[in-house]
Design a protein around this motif. Structure first.
Motif, short mmCIF file in Angstrom:
data_model
loop_
_atom_site.label_atom_id
_atom_site.label_comp_id
_atom_site.label_asym_id
_atom_site.label_seq_id
_atom_site.Cartn_x
_atom_site.Cartn_y
_atom_site.Cartn_z
N TYR A 40 0.80 -1.22 0.00
CA TYR A 40 0.00 0.00 0.00
C TYR A 40 0.83 1.27 0.00
CZ TYR A 40 1.20 -0.93 4.83
OH TYR A 40 1.90 -1.23 5.97
N GLU A 149 0.73 -1.48 12.12
CA GLU A 149 -0.57 -1.28 11.48
C GLU A 149 -1.65 -2.20 12.03
OE1 GLU A 149 2.37 -2.04 8.00
OE2 GLU A 149 2.20 -2.62 10.11
N THR A 150 -1.25 -3.28 12.64
CA THR A 150 -2.19 -4.31 13.09
C THR A 150 -1.52 -5.14 14.18
OG1 THR A 150 -3.49 -6.25 12.40
CG2 THR A 150 -1.40 -5.87 11.27
N ILE A 155 -2.28 -10.85 8.93
CA ILE A 155 -2.62 -9.67 8.14
C ILE A 155 -1.33 -8.99 7.67
CG2 ILE A 155 -3.61 -7.35 8.24
CD1 ILE A 155 -5.71 -9.49 8.04
N ARG A 156 -0.37 -8.86 8.57
CA ARG A 156 0.93 -8.27 8.20
C ARG A 156 1.54 -9.05 7.04
NH1 ARG A 156 5.96 -9.94 7.24
NH2 ARG A 156 5.80 -11.36 9.01
N PHE A 159 -0.29 -8.25 3.62
CA PHE A 159 -0.12 -6.91 3.04
C PHE A 159 1.34 -6.50 2.89
CE2 PHE A 159 -4.50 -6.73 4.42
CZ PHE A 159 -5.12 -5.93 3.48
N LEU A 191 -5.02 -1.30 9.34
CA LEU A 191 -5.29 -2.61 8.74
C LEU A 191 -6.21 -3.38 9.68
CD1 LEU A 191 -1.79 -3.77 7.38
CD2 LEU A 191 -3.66 -2.68 6.12
N ASP A 212 -5.12 6.55 8.00
CA ASP A 212 -5.58 5.61 6.97
C ASP A 212 -5.23 6.14 5.58
OD1 ASP A 212 -7.44 7.57 6.39
OD2 ASP A 212 -9.19 6.40 7.01
N TYR A 233 -7.80 -6.81 0.29
CA TYR A 233 -8.87 -6.92 1.30
C TYR A 233 -9.92 -7.94 0.86
CZ TYR A 233 -7.15 -2.74 3.71
OH TYR A 233 -6.39 -1.85 4.43
N TRP A 241 -12.91 -3.18 5.88
CA TRP A 241 -11.77 -2.46 6.43
C TRP A 241 -11.16 -1.49 5.43
CZ3 TRP A 241 -9.75 -2.27 11.33
CH2 TRP A 241 -10.29 -3.16 12.26
N TYR A 242 -11.51 -1.62 4.16
CA TYR A 242 -11.04 -0.65 3.16
C TYR A 242 -12.13 0.41 2.99
CZ TYR A 242 -8.88 1.29 -1.05
OH TYR A 242 -8.29 2.14 -1.96
#
Length: 272
Positions: A40, A149-150, A155-156, A159, A191, A212, A233, A241-242
């Motif tokens: 991102y 971010e999380t 999730i890490r 992304f 995230l 964000d 996502y 979440w987006y």
């Protein structure tokens, strides 16, 4: 991913703080390019990446002779007024190659001898702990902003597969706390995370910045939209979440654990 490393002598290191970083007199990037290659990253949509015609994350330019250049520029800048520095705006100063090249460390050594009024070190790398000795010497003139971010490692990995693990970053915040180095957790960008995220950070920091894509990519989310981020996502079934509303969900969770004076939103959280 094969990575290309080039060595270049920059004409200048200190650049005027503009746009999202207009609260700073200068920005400072020890490298060009970043091998963390976050999916991102808004820099993917900036000229430094677009005109390179190489995949973002596959190359990095090492800025040689940086310490000598900074020393001259810093003295000149300080003679003209207050100097506040954001390091870094378009690369991570502690990406993997820094362990070998030590460009960032050499710049910190200069800033210890010629202190700016304020320095923010923005990173997601546990390597920053190597320079605790220098950061301590800067005292209240420095703040380390650690991106977390999380709290969900899966999730890490989805992304930012080339970035450091979340647990290593949390451990680094603990070490910075124990070394009494001013630090914050930057949940940037937001995230998907769990409701326990605030409790995890509560013992580690007294300052949290939440940001964000829609506030923090410098274009109201337009740069990010040109990247295939939304698809990431959708692959996880986490489409909700987006959305700008995800920021509010996270902020509300943190407001139940942190007093309002310790919570900062977007640009305000990164200012001196």
């Amino acid at each position: 991913m094969k990575q290309e490393v080039l060595y270049k002598t920059p004409k200048t290191l200190l650049n005027k703080g503009t746009g999202f970083l207009n609260g700073y007199s200068h920005t400072l990037n020890p490298y060009t390019g970043c091998t963390f290659a976050c999916s991102y990253c808004y820099v993917r949509q900036m000229p430094v990446s677009i005109f390179r015609n190489q995949e973002w994350g596959s190359w990095v330019d090492v800025k040689v002779e940086s310490a000598a250049i900074l020393q001259k520029e810093l003295r000149r800048a300080k003679s003209k007024g207050p100097v506040t520095i954001f390091m870094s705006s378009s690369t991570d100063p502690y990406q993997p190659i820094e362990a070998k090249e030590e460009v960032t460390r050499s710049l910190l050594e200069v800033m210890v001898s010629e202190p700016p009024d304020f320095l923010l070190v923005q990173t997601r790398s546990p390597l920053v702990r190597r320079d605790v000795d220098l950061l301590q010497q800067l005292g209240e003139r420095v703040r380390v902003s650690m991106t977390v971010e999380t709290d969900r490692e899966e999730i890490r990995k989805h992304f930012t597969p080339s970035a450091p693990p979340i647990q290593a970053r949390l451990k680094t915040l603990e070490l910075l706390r124990d070394a009494r180095i001013p630090a914050q957790a930057a949940i940037a960008p937001v995230l998907p995370s769990t409701e326990a995220f605030p409790q995890i950070l509560r013992p580690l920091v007294h300052r949290v910045c939440i940001d964000d894509y829609f506030m923090g990519d410098g274009s109201g989310g337009k740069r990010t939209k040109r990247l295939p981020v939304q698809a990431l996502y959708e692959e996880l079934g986490e489409q909700e979440w987006y959305d700008p509303a995800a920021y509010r969900t996270v902020y509300d969770r943190f407001s139940r654990e942190f007093p309002v004076e310790q919570l900062f939103e977007s640009q305000k959280g990164f200012e001196p």
